[in-house]
Design a protein around this motif. Sequence first.
Motif, PDB file in Angstrom:
ATOM      1  N   SER A 148       1.775  -2.669  -0.020  1.00 26.28           N
ATOM      2  CA  SER A 148       0.971  -2.204   1.129  1.00 26.28           C
ATOM      3  C   SER A 148      -0.504  -2.488   0.908  1.00 26.28           C
ATOM      4  CB  SER A 148       1.094  -0.700   1.322  1.00 26.28           C
ATOM      5  OG  SER A 148       2.382  -0.344   1.539  1.00 26.28           O
ATOM      6  N   LEU A 149      -0.959  -2.238  -0.302  1.00 29.73           N
ATOM      7  CA  LEU A 149      -2.378  -2.498  -0.587  1.00 29.73           C
ATOM      8  C   LEU A 149      -2.678  -3.996  -0.505  1.00 29.73           C
ATOM      9  CD1 LEU A 149      -2.783   0.123  -3.421  1.00 29.73           C
ATOM     10  CD2 LEU A 149      -4.250  -0.007  -1.391  1.00 29.73           C
ATOM     11  N   LEU A 150      -1.741  -4.794  -1.002  1.00 28.39           N
ATOM     12  CA  LEU A 150      -1.945  -6.252  -0.931  1.00 28.39           C
ATOM     13  C   LEU A 150      -1.966  -6.721   0.525  1.00 28.39           C
ATOM     14  CD1 LEU A 150       0.269  -7.553  -3.884  1.00 28.39           C
ATOM     15  CD2 LEU A 150      -2.215  -7.596  -3.769  1.00 28.39           C
ATOM     16  N   GLN A 151      -1.153  -6.081   1.347  1.00 25.28           N
ATOM     17  CA  GLN A 151      -1.168  -6.445   2.785  1.00 25.28           C
ATOM     18  C   GLN A 151      -2.560  -6.245   3.361  1.00 25.28           C
ATOM     19  OE1 GLN A 151       1.878  -4.040   4.678  1.00 25.28           O
ATOM     20  NE2 GLN A 151       3.540  -5.368   3.996  1.00 25.28           N
ATOM     21  N   GLY A 154      -4.964  -8.774   1.784  1.00 32.16           N
ATOM     22  CA  GLY A 154      -4.697 -10.117   2.316  1.00 32.16           C
ATOM     23  C   GLY A 154      -5.250 -10.284   3.727  1.00 32.16           C
ATOM     24  N   LYS A 155      -5.144  -9.238   4.513  1.00 34.07           N
ATOM     25  CA  LYS A 155      -5.604  -9.270   5.905  1.00 34.07           C
ATOM     26  C   LYS A 155      -7.125  -9.482   5.972  1.00 34.07           C
ATOM     27  CE  LYS A 155      -4.791  -8.686  10.263  1.00 34.07           C
ATOM     28  NZ  LYS A 155      -4.407  -9.950  10.860  1.00 34.07           N
ATOM     29  N   LEU A 156      -7.829  -8.921   4.992  1.00 29.64           N
ATOM     30  CA  LEU A 156      -9.298  -9.022   4.999  1.00 29.64           C
ATOM     31  C   LEU A 156      -9.804 -10.463   4.849  1.00 29.64           C
ATOM     32  CD1 LEU A 156     -10.328  -5.878   2.914  1.00 29.64           C
ATOM     33  CD2 LEU A 156     -10.765  -6.287   5.337  1.00 29.64           C
ATOM     34  N   GLN A 188      -9.572   0.351  -5.309  1.00 22.79           N
ATOM     35  CA  GLN A 188     -11.010   0.095  -5.490  1.00 22.79           C
ATOM     36  C   GLN A 188     -11.397  -1.267  -4.904  1.00 22.79           C
ATOM     37  OE1 GLN A 188     -11.870   0.412  -9.676  1.00 22.79           O
ATOM     38  NE2 GLN A 188     -11.228   2.563  -9.716  1.00 22.79           N
ATOM     39  N   THR A 189     -10.565  -2.246  -5.212  1.00 20.01           N
ATOM     40  CA  THR A 189     -10.838  -3.601  -4.696  1.00 20.01           C
ATOM     41  C   THR A 189     -10.896  -3.592  -3.176  1.00 20.01           C
ATOM     42  OG1 THR A 189      -9.622  -4.438  -6.582  1.00 20.01           O
ATOM     43  CG2 THR A 189     -10.111  -6.033  -4.867  1.00 20.01           C
ATOM     44  N   LEU A 190      -9.995  -2.826  -2.583  1.00 14.47           N
ATOM     45  CA  LEU A 190      -9.959  -2.756  -1.124  1.00 14.47           C
ATOM     46  C   LEU A 190     -11.297  -2.231  -0.582  1.00 14.47           C
ATOM     47  CD1 LEU A 190      -8.255  -3.070   1.444  1.00 14.47           C
ATOM     48  CD2 LEU A 190      -7.417  -0.755   1.107  1.00 14.47           C
ATOM     49  N   GLU A 191     -11.808  -1.190  -1.224  1.00 17.44           N
ATOM     50  CA  GLU A 191     -13.094  -0.638  -0.763  1.00 17.44           C
ATOM     51  C   GLU A 191     -14.196  -1.695  -0.908  1.00 17.44           C
ATOM     52  OE1 GLU A 191     -13.193   2.067   0.965  1.00 17.44           O
ATOM     53  OE2 GLU A 191     -11.044   2.123   0.534  1.00 17.44           O
ATOM     54  N   ILE A 192     -14.161  -2.399  -2.040  1.00 17.55           N
ATOM     55  CA  ILE A 192     -15.196  -3.435  -2.271  1.00 17.55           C
ATOM     56  C   ILE A 192     -15.079  -4.549  -1.236  1.00 17.55           C
ATOM     57  CG2 ILE A 192     -16.025  -5.164  -3.950  1.00 17.55           C
ATOM     58  CD1 ILE A 192     -14.961  -3.234  -6.177  1.00 17.55           C
ATOM     59  N   TRP A 193     -13.868  -4.987  -1.018  1.00 20.58           N
ATOM     60  CA  TRP A 193     -13.669  -6.107  -0.085  1.00 20.58           C
ATOM     61  C   TRP A 193     -14.064  -5.724   1.355  1.00 20.58           C
ATOM     62  CZ3 TRP A 193      -8.701  -9.514  -1.258  1.00 20.58           C
ATOM     63  CH2 TRP A 193      -8.848 -10.082  -2.543  1.00 20.58           C
ATOM     64  N   LYS A 194     -13.850  -4.438   1.686  1.00 18.77           N
ATOM     65  CA  LYS A 194     -14.202  -3.991   3.055  1.00 18.77           C
ATOM     66  C   LYS A 194     -15.703  -4.137   3.298  1.00 18.77           C
ATOM     67  CE  LYS A 194     -10.671  -0.520   4.066  1.00 18.77           C
ATOM     68  NZ  LYS A 194     -10.416   0.905   3.854  1.00 18.77           N
ATOM     69  N   ASP A 195     -16.470  -3.985   2.214  1.00 19.39           N
ATOM     70  CA  ASP A 195     -17.931  -4.062   2.331  1.00 19.39           C
ATOM     71  C   ASP A 195     -18.472  -5.486   2.184  1.00 19.39           C
ATOM     72  OD1 ASP A 195     -18.212  -1.439   2.785  1.00 19.39           O
ATOM     73  OD2 ASP A 195     -18.521  -0.876   0.681  1.00 19.39           O
TER      74      ASP A 195
END
Lengths: 351, 422
Positions: A148-151, A154-156, A188-195
């Motif tokens: 789910s996190l990779l989804q 990946g979407k980003l 954590q990576t998800l938060e970083i990538w969102k920014d």
Amino acid sequence: MNNIIAIFDSSHDAPEEIIMAAGKIPYKILGDVHTSTTPADQYLFETFCPAARSFLTEALSSSENWDGIVAAHGCDATHRHFDIWKKHVKIPFLHYVNNPFSRVSKSSRKFYKIELQTLIQALEEQYSVQITTEKLKHAISISNQVKSLLQKLGKLRESKDIPNREYFEICKKAVQEDKADLISELQQTLEIWKDRPTFPKGYAKIMLTGSDVTFPEFMDILEKAKLRVVRDDLSIGERYYAALIPDFDDPIDAIIEYQYLIPRPSTKHPSNPRLDYIFEAYFESKVDGILSQNLKFCEDYAYDSVWLSDTFKEKGIPSIHLERDFIAEDQQLFTRLEAFRELLKTQEALK
Amino acid sequence: MSSAEQHTQKKLVKTLKTSSKLKKIMAWYFIKGKIYSKLPWKKVAWSVSGFPTEFLWTYDVYPFLPENCATIAAARHKSQELIEYAEACGYSRDLCSYMKTNIGAYDKKLPAQFGGLEKPDIMVCTNTICDTHVKWFQIQSRKLNVPLFQWDIPAYVSGSDEKVMNRYIDYVQDQFWEFTDFMYDHTGKKFNQKKFIKTINKADELAVLWHELFEYRKKIPAPLGYADTLGDVFPMFALVGERSGRGVNFYQELVNEVKEAAKVGKGVVDEEKYRLLFEGIPFWYKIKFFHQLANFGAVVTYEPYTYSFGARRKIIDNDIEKSLREMAKTLIHTPYFYNLETRMEYFKKTIEEYKIDGVILHNNLSCRPSTTGMADLKNYIQEELGKPVLLLTCDMNDPRAFSEAPMQTRLESFIELLEAQK
Ligand code: SF4
Ligand code: SF4
């Protein structure tokens, strides 16, 4: 011994969750593009898939770090090479899962289930563990959290500035590291990538399909050619996470169902669903073009390539098919990719 | 003139008188195919090696074998242009040259005598020998819009035991009934137990005779060599279970001739000096290469490739399920695609039984599956069995891979090695 069970498969064929339920960490063997394959070349001629030769090279030098190896049938390389692994790789546990080539015959699911039950039995005997339904469900839940996190990650790629290598490295971790430990890193990576800044100007958005990419340097070459992979159907990529393992009463049935749901590789029959996934991704994500490639001597993808290219042409989808080597730097490949980038630019301007 | 040229110029090995009758049988087979594909109530299939042709004859469905057609194209020196055509369509140089020959032969509408074949009603294949068979038939079935049945045969890898075999047999057997459903859906023909038993029995007659021929090859001098079997194997893949009995009659005649030759000690070469085993598929465009072995007093007395087509599938106690289990075994495990462990034991046994002096291994650029394990096999034969090995890197259907002078030089060195070992 460090609790690792190495996986030898092509595509995404080995049931990681069963290995996890046995208390082991599944580690997908990916070889190393910087290490010469001479050790494996004694047994496999140079006209064999170089990735598979690199996998064997890694096994010959690293097997003492692993508790065992689970091989799963993928292409001709996996099952034919298995005999060579059995003869030359020193390992206390080497098990072959014959997951079916056919994804259409009614009996294939029944057979698949027996194969997975046999693996469970073999792991239980070898490591004196009990692989219970609860343990399997727990492993599935961990695995699904990672997927789910990779989804989301990946979407980003479509909207943010995520270099190809970064995406590849994060997917690679998912198939090689302890998944339970990985969850917080992915969050954590998800938060970083969102920014991250928005998708950079001057890059083309591409969908990548074909032989599995197993080393990040290939992604760097794409980056250098200003091609950003925003969609793919590769095993170190979307094939791994596009589908979640369903919540069935019987976890073995769930693992099998998952295998039928994931983006279809060329190594399974029929391969038509492969094209369906590519089209879906292409239109959904408004990518600029499709890069199809096969590793030299990777037959299954080479066979599919003509069908794919012809279909893309028919539908007016900008695409290219390339044969690539198993090398870290490839000027010739770069030149062809740059030309593809130019083509995409022209098409964009014409829109 | 180089010594290589001298050797290829010499008289070639003699073949059996009966072998010349094969031409007529092949012509009959191809005419039958043409007729079947024209008559709307008759059905035609494309099939691959490894798929039991007799299962098609049971339904009176005519089997076209694209691999066999590809060998004909090569023997008639047509394969290169067909392969190049397929490569121009985008197929890589590294892919199977049978497949590429078939792509070219079909698209260019080649006549049967040059390796062409008719559009089928159905296609059937297995992955038992290679992924190529499946990928190839996926490509053609898509292009020709023809239904495809893929029989999934699990790989019986090294270390597998009877328990594993039983699991695999169950799966293969289950798929037999899926095959009958497929046949009904796409040909309208129902499975007929009586016909099935009759066809399998007929097929087995052929296999028994084929094996009998191999028994005579154990004799010194060998009354039958590769120059014969590589053509004579034809009924074994195309006419297994076929009703007219042409294949059986032909093999019976062959056996009689070979028996007679063995009785009087007549060999295929005048002075038999070296007995060889050839592993792999021959170079169909250069059959001369095998014929000219006779110039050195060498004869190929065994080759797993042709032997494997004679897999015996028997009806046991008139019980279909029981018989199918036995048949499934031969679909899973046959000499041509034995796993490495079994392959080594098998080579040891064969080398002893056929009194083999040396082995030629074909590192076939078209066929990675059959070449896998060859390095280990080579070491085993040389080091454990003490027999010289000649490893030839070539291609069965693509003449571009054949380099006359180096091949000849390597062969001559090999013969010298054999001589030194005598
Ligand atoms: S790259 Fe191709 S040939 Fe190599 S292991 Fe993967 S699927 Fe098989
Ligand atoms: S030559 Fe090899 S790859 Fe080609 S069809 Fe035959 S077994 Fe398959």
